[in-house]
Design a protein around this motif. Structure first.
Motif, mmCIF file in Angstrom:
data_model
loop_
_atom_site.group_PDB
_atom_site.id
_atom_site.type_symbol
_atom_site.label_atom_id
_atom_site.label_comp_id
_atom_site.label_asym_id
_atom_site.label_seq_id
_atom_site.Cartn_x
_atom_site.Cartn_y
_atom_site.Cartn_z
ATOM 1 N N ILE A 28 -4.746 0.032 -8.422
ATOM 2 C CA ILE A 28 -5.444 -1.220 -8.699
ATOM 3 C C ILE A 28 -6.185 -1.766 -7.522
ATOM 4 C CG2 ILE A 28 -5.105 -3.735 -9.350
ATOM 5 C CD1 ILE A 28 -2.861 -2.722 -11.093
ATOM 6 N N VAL A 29 -5.576 -1.841 -6.340
ATOM 7 C CA VAL A 29 -6.433 -2.570 -5.204
ATOM 8 C C VAL A 29 -7.770 -1.649 -4.896
ATOM 9 C CG1 VAL A 29 -6.326 -3.092 -2.895
ATOM 10 C CG2 VAL A 29 -4.333 -3.748 -4.309
ATOM 11 N N ALA A 30 -7.489 -0.517 -5.052
ATOM 12 C CA ALA A 30 -8.672 0.612 -4.825
ATOM 13 C C ALA A 30 -9.998 0.111 -5.674
ATOM 14 C CB ALA A 30 -8.275 2.187 -4.828
ATOM 15 N N LYS A 31 -9.510 0.035 -6.812
ATOM 16 C CA LYS A 31 -10.448 -0.146 -8.104
ATOM 17 C C LYS A 31 -11.094 -1.596 -7.787
ATOM 18 C CE LYS A 31 -8.237 2.650 -11.694
ATOM 19 N NZ LYS A 31 -7.693 2.655 -13.040
ATOM 20 N N THR A 32 -10.295 -2.778 -7.458
ATOM 21 C CA THR A 32 -10.969 -4.151 -7.516
ATOM 22 C C THR A 32 -11.339 -4.588 -5.958
ATOM 23 O OG1 THR A 32 -8.627 -4.997 -6.891
ATOM 24 C CG2 THR A 32 -9.101 -4.816 -9.247
ATOM 25 N N GLN A 33 -11.189 -3.879 -5.035
ATOM 26 C CA GLN A 33 -11.317 -4.099 -3.543
ATOM 27 C C GLN A 33 -10.826 -5.553 -3.266
ATOM 28 O OE1 GLN A 33 -12.755 -1.905 -1.287
ATOM 29 N NE2 GLN A 33 -11.873 -0.629 -2.764
ATOM 30 N N ALA A 34 -9.734 -6.178 -3.969
ATOM 31 C CA ALA A 34 -9.140 -7.316 -3.510
ATOM 32 C C ALA A 34 -8.756 -7.366 -2.312
ATOM 33 C CB ALA A 34 -8.380 -7.629 -4.628
ATOM 34 N N THR A 35 -8.715 -8.426 -1.538
ATOM 35 C CA THR A 35 -7.715 -8.750 -0.448
ATOM 36 C C THR A 35 -6.556 -9.419 -0.816
ATOM 37 O OG1 THR A 35 -9.974 -9.630 0.763
ATOM 38 C CG2 THR A 35 -8.109 -10.276 1.769
ATOM 39 N N VAL A 36 -5.689 -8.505 -0.175
ATOM 40 C CA VAL A 36 -4.098 -8.814 -0.481
ATOM 41 C C VAL A 36 -3.441 -9.067 0.416
ATOM 42 C CG1 VAL A 36 -1.965 -7.647 -1.860
ATOM 43 C CG2 VAL A 36 -4.544 -6.940 -2.338
ATOM 44 N N VAL A 37 -2.543 -10.115 0.382
ATOM 45 C CA VAL A 37 -1.634 -10.497 1.336
ATOM 46 C C VAL A 37 -0.153 -10.546 0.535
ATOM 47 C CG1 VAL A 37 -0.752 -12.404 2.802
ATOM 48 C CG2 VAL A 37 -3.068 -12.151 2.512
ATOM 49 N N MET A 38 0.780 -9.778 1.146
ATOM 50 C CA MET A 38 1.959 -9.571 0.343
ATOM 51 C C MET A 38 3.423 -9.932 1.404
ATOM 52 S SD MET A 38 3.361 -6.199 -2.015
ATOM 53 C CE MET A 38 3.909 -5.365 -0.624
ATOM 54 N N VAL A 39 4.058 -10.649 0.683
ATOM 55 C CA VAL A 39 5.405 -10.818 1.484
ATOM 56 C C VAL A 39 6.368 -9.618 1.109
ATOM 57 C CG1 VAL A 39 7.456 -12.289 1.547
ATOM 58 C CG2 VAL A 39 5.381 -13.128 1.636
ATOM 59 N N THR A 40 6.918 -9.014 1.855
ATOM 60 C CA THR A 40 8.192 -8.083 1.404
ATOM 61 C C THR A 40 9.057 -7.941 2.546
ATOM 62 O OG1 THR A 40 8.152 -5.623 1.090
ATOM 63 C CG2 THR A 40 6.784 -6.240 2.658
ATOM 64 N N HIS A 41 10.482 -7.503 2.109
ATOM 65 C CA HIS A 41 11.315 -7.251 2.861
ATOM 66 C C HIS A 41 11.779 -5.646 3.285
ATOM 67 C CE1 HIS A 41 13.171 -11.379 2.158
ATOM 68 N NE2 HIS A 41 13.621 -11.256 3.342
ATOM 69 N N ASP A 42 10.870 -4.887 2.380
ATOM 70 C CA ASP A 42 11.185 -3.499 2.415
ATOM 71 C C ASP A 42 9.982 -2.880 3.680
ATOM 72 O OD1 ASP A 42 10.353 -0.518 1.726
ATOM 73 O OD2 ASP A 42 11.563 -0.926 -0.208
ATOM 74 N N VAL A 43 10.512 -2.113 4.490
ATOM 75 C CA VAL A 43 9.627 -1.362 5.413
ATOM 76 C C VAL A 43 8.704 -0.378 4.931
ATOM 77 C CG1 VAL A 43 9.882 -0.253 7.762
ATOM 78 C CG2 VAL A 43 11.563 -2.088 7.317
#
Length: 278
Positions: free
Chosen positions: A197-212
């Motif tokens: 999805i990100v490859a298609k939309t080229q959106a800037t993404v900021v994601m919180v995660t605990h998963d390395v």
């Protein structure tokens, strides 16, 4: 190949966040300085209580900083806006509406009325329906459009939440542990879908995660937070892995393993520091 990124799209300059509590002021964040390029995928990682979600809320404009300034596309972040869409760990769907109606609700709010500041006219009902259909198709849920949240799985609910956010055509997609409550197989599937999805939309993404592993698989750079209170950015790790990415091929990739070890070493060092202080 990785798409070229502009160096300064989101700018966080000297940001601090202090909350008033019954026991007095509590400083959650201090001295946060970070730049995020247009089209860049950034993961925020750290131990619980390190202010990851607080920082995400500041970028979303849901809260205002106690000090410092946040800029998005050279404009100060002064509150929430449709150019910054948020996907929470809890899908936050309205249970009495169908999947299609949940997505359409957001579309109608953003595109159903004229934008006086830009002079953009309101879209027709047909255009709003097309936007809704396209968003559901993007996350592979056309077949579930008329089902209600209680009739679909947890992973599908999260995809509806992502569709609702993407339907607003945000410049920035903010995600607060969107896959944290899902089982391992569903989580892996949605991670792969998010990459597409990100490859298609080229959106800037900021994601919180605990998963390395999630952070390394998805990100262009990983922002590692020190422990709270008064948390700040400890290290920023660039992830130099070509896209598109395949989790099976990356499993033995030296660059992937190096990034993974760097994040784990940082997190363990922080935990050891806490235990020593205790």
């Amino acid at each position: 190949m990785n798409a070229p990124k502009t160096s300064r799209y989101i700018e966080i300059q000297g940001v601090a966040q202090t909350f008033k509590t019954k026991k007095g002021p509590f400083q959650a964040l201090r001295d946060i300085n970070l730049t995020i390029g247009k089209g860049e995928f950034v993961a925020l990682i750290g131990h619980s209580g390190c202010g990851k979600s607080t920082l995400l809320n500041l970028i979303a404009g849901l809260t205002a900083p106690s000090a410092g300034v946040l800029l998005c596309d050279n404009r100060e972040v002064a509150g929430p806006g449709p150019e910054r869409a948020v996907v929470f760990q809890n899908h936050s769907l309205l249970p009495w509406l169908t999947c299609w109606e949940n997505v359409h609700l957001g579309v109608e709010r953003v595109f159903g009325a004229a934008n006086k500041s830009t002079g953009v006219a309101a879209e027709s009902r047909a255009q709003l329906r097309q936007r809704t259909d396209a968003a559901l198709a993007l996350v592979g849920l056309t077949h579930a459009a008329q089902k209600r949240p209680g009739e679909i799985s947890g992973g599908m609910k999260q995809r509806v939440g992502i569709a609702r956010a993407l339907a607003m055509e945000p410049k920035v997609l903010l995600m607060d542990e969107p896959f944290g409550a899902l089982d391992a197989l569903t989580r892996a599937k949605l991670q792969d879908e998010l990459l597409e999805i990100v490859a298609k939309t080229q959106a800037t993404v900021v994601m919180v995660t605990h998963d390395v592993d999630e952070a390394v698989l998805l990100s262009d750079k990983i922002v590692m937070m020190t422990n709270g209170p008064a948390a700040t950015i400890g290290e920023v790790l660039p992830v130099h892995l070509p896209r598109p990415r395949n989790r099976v091929e990356l499993a033995e990739n030296p660059a992937y393993l190096h990034c993974r070890k760097a994040v784990i070493d940082f997190l363990y060092a922080r935990q050891a520091h806490v235990e020593k202080a205790a």
